[in-house]
Design a protein around this motif. Structure first.
Motif, short mmCIF file in Angstrom:
data_model
loop_
_atom_site.label_atom_id
_atom_site.label_comp_id
_atom_site.label_asym_id
_atom_site.label_seq_id
_atom_site.Cartn_x
_atom_site.Cartn_y
_atom_site.Cartn_z
N ASN A 1 0.71 -1.09 0.33
CA ASN A 1 -0.18 0.33 -0.01
C ASN A 1 0.93 1.18 -0.10
O ASN A 1 1.98 1.62 0.69
N PRO A 2 0.81 1.94 -1.36
CA PRO A 2 1.87 3.18 -0.50
C PRO A 2 1.12 4.23 -0.28
O PRO A 2 2.26 5.50 0.13
N HIS A 3 0.22 4.64 0.11
CA HIS A 3 -0.51 5.51 1.00
C HIS A 3 1.09 5.08 2.51
O HIS A 3 0.86 4.48 3.57
N ILE A 4 1.55 6.30 2.71
CA ILE A 4 2.10 6.91 4.13
C ILE A 4 0.77 7.19 5.54
O ILE A 4 1.11 8.99 4.88
N PRO A 5 0.86 6.80 6.14
CA PRO A 5 -0.01 7.52 7.04
C PRO A 5 0.37 8.57 8.16
O PRO A 5 1.87 8.43 8.28
N PRO A 6 -0.42 9.58 8.73
CA PRO A 6 0.43 9.78 9.60
C PRO A 6 0.59 9.57 10.61
O PRO A 6 0.06 8.31 10.99
N PRO A 7 1.42 10.02 11.95
CA PRO A 7 2.34 11.02 11.63
C PRO A 7 3.36 10.37 10.79
O PRO A 7 4.67 11.54 10.32
N PHE A 8 3.80 8.99 9.77
CA PHE A 8 4.45 9.08 8.90
C PHE A 8 4.88 9.10 8.22
O PHE A 8 6.21 9.71 7.31
N GLY A 9 4.40 10.49 7.28
CA GLY A 9 4.77 11.21 6.23
C GLY A 9 5.23 12.84 6.35
O GLY A 9 5.45 13.22 5.77
N ARG A 10 5.61 12.88 7.57
CA ARG A 10 6.75 13.75 8.47
C ARG A 10 8.10 13.24 8.26
O ARG A 10 8.08 12.43 8.32
N ARG A 11 8.94 13.76 8.50
CA ARG A 11 9.86 13.63 9.53
C ARG A 11 10.02 13.15 11.07
O ARG A 11 9.54 13.69 11.47
N GLU B 1 12.96 5.67 19.20
CA GLU B 1 13.74 6.33 19.26
C GLU B 1 13.74 7.46 18.48
O GLU B 1 13.79 8.68 18.17
N SER B 2 13.67 7.31 16.64
CA SER B 2 12.94 7.81 15.53
C SER B 2 11.74 6.76 15.16
O SER B 2 12.11 5.97 14.74
N TRP B 3 11.91 7.68 13.67
CA TRP B 3 10.81 6.94 13.16
C TRP B 3 10.50 7.50 11.80
O TRP B 3 10.97 8.53 11.29
N GLY B 4 10.45 7.07 10.71
CA GLY B 4 10.76 7.74 9.70
C GLY B 4 8.70 6.46 8.59
O GLY B 4 8.67 5.59 8.86
N GLY B 5 9.06 7.20 7.54
CA GLY B 5 8.45 5.98 6.54
C GLY B 5 8.51 7.44 4.61
O GLY B 5 8.92 8.04 4.72
N TYR B 6 8.84 6.20 3.75
CA TYR B 6 8.83 6.78 2.18
C TYR B 6 7.89 5.38 1.27
O TYR B 6 8.25 4.90 1.49
N PRO B 7 7.38 6.29 0.54
CA PRO B 7 7.14 5.63 -0.75
C PRO B 7 8.35 5.14 -1.46
O PRO B 7 9.48 5.05 -1.28
N LEU B 8 7.66 3.46 -1.77
CA LEU B 8 8.42 2.74 -2.88
C LEU B 8 8.19 2.76 -4.71
O LEU B 8 7.50 2.62 -4.40
N GLY B 9 8.82 2.94 -5.42
CA GLY B 9 8.63 2.24 -6.55
C GLY B 9 9.60 1.95 -6.55
O GLY B 9 10.36 1.63 -7.24
N GLY B 10 8.60 0.42 -7.08
CA GLY B 10 9.66 -0.69 -8.02
C GLY B 10 10.86 -1.06 -7.16
O GLY B 10 11.74 -1.53 -7.24
N GLY B 11 10.91 -0.77 -5.26
CA GLY B 11 11.29 -1.44 -4.74
C GLY B 11 11.83 -2.36 -4.29
O GLY B 11 11.14 -3.47 -5.15
N LEU B 12 11.48 -3.15 -3.22
CA LEU B 12 11.70 -4.33 -2.33
C LEU B 12 10.46 -5.17 -3.62
O LEU B 12 9.53 -5.43 -3.81
N SER B 13 11.56 -6.52 -4.14
CA SER B 13 10.47 -7.40 -5.26
C SER B 13 9.95 -6.93 -6.04
O SER B 13 8.95 -7.24 -6.69
N GLY B 14 10.47 -5.95 -6.46
CA GLY B 14 9.71 -5.53 -7.83
C GLY B 14 9.26 -4.51 -7.90
O GLY B 14 7.64 -4.04 -8.81
#
Length: 153
Positions: A90-100, A128-141
């Protein structure tokens, strides 16, 4: 499938394990069992409680909000720091992971009657720290997203 890749980073041993999880409600339990074994083998039992909570919430989020498999990655960063990452389709980054990453300024809590919505808040609170980012064609293609967090002890 589980893989491991040992290496050296700034004089501290690092390692990474990757576990592919099917879209199955038992995946969170399998992730916890794997995490316990990895932390025990690498002499990091002090991280177990927090890391189990964080991994469980990330894997559960992937199961609830994606239709396919997920991938859990555990990476040791020195002798007392662990990064937990979960990929799903699922490409949707849920809040609050969509920010730094960083401390939450306003709690993002679900209503008292809600069936969910508290898990990622717990991750942000205990990590301690956390984040999220979209992947395009990343893991397993495949595309999707990667949510990650780090715990220290």
């Amino acid at each position: 499938m589980v893989t491991v890749s040992p290496s050296e980073c700034e004089g501290s041993p690092t390692w990474a394990y990757t576990l592919q999880l099917p879209h199955d409600p038992r995946s969170a339990r399998i992730a916890r069992v794997t995490l316990r074994a990895v932390l025990a083998e690498h002499g990091m039992p002090q991280l177990r409680e927090s890391a189990e909570l964080l991994a469980t919430e990330l894997v559960t989020n992937a199961y609830r909000h994606s239709v396919g498999p997920a991938t859990l990655r555990l990476r040791g960063l020195g002798r007392s720091r662990l990064r937990v990452s979960v990929w799903d389709a699922n490409p949707h980054i849920p809040p609050p992971f969509g920010r730094r990453s960083g401390p939450l300024r306003r709690p993002v809590l679900a209503g008292a009657d809600a069936d969910g919505g508290r898990g990622l808040f717990l991750v942000c609170h205990y990590a301690e720290s956390w984040g999220g980012y979209p992947l395009g064609g990343g893991l397993s293609g495949a595309g999707g997203k990667l949510l990650w967090c780090e715990v220290c002890g």
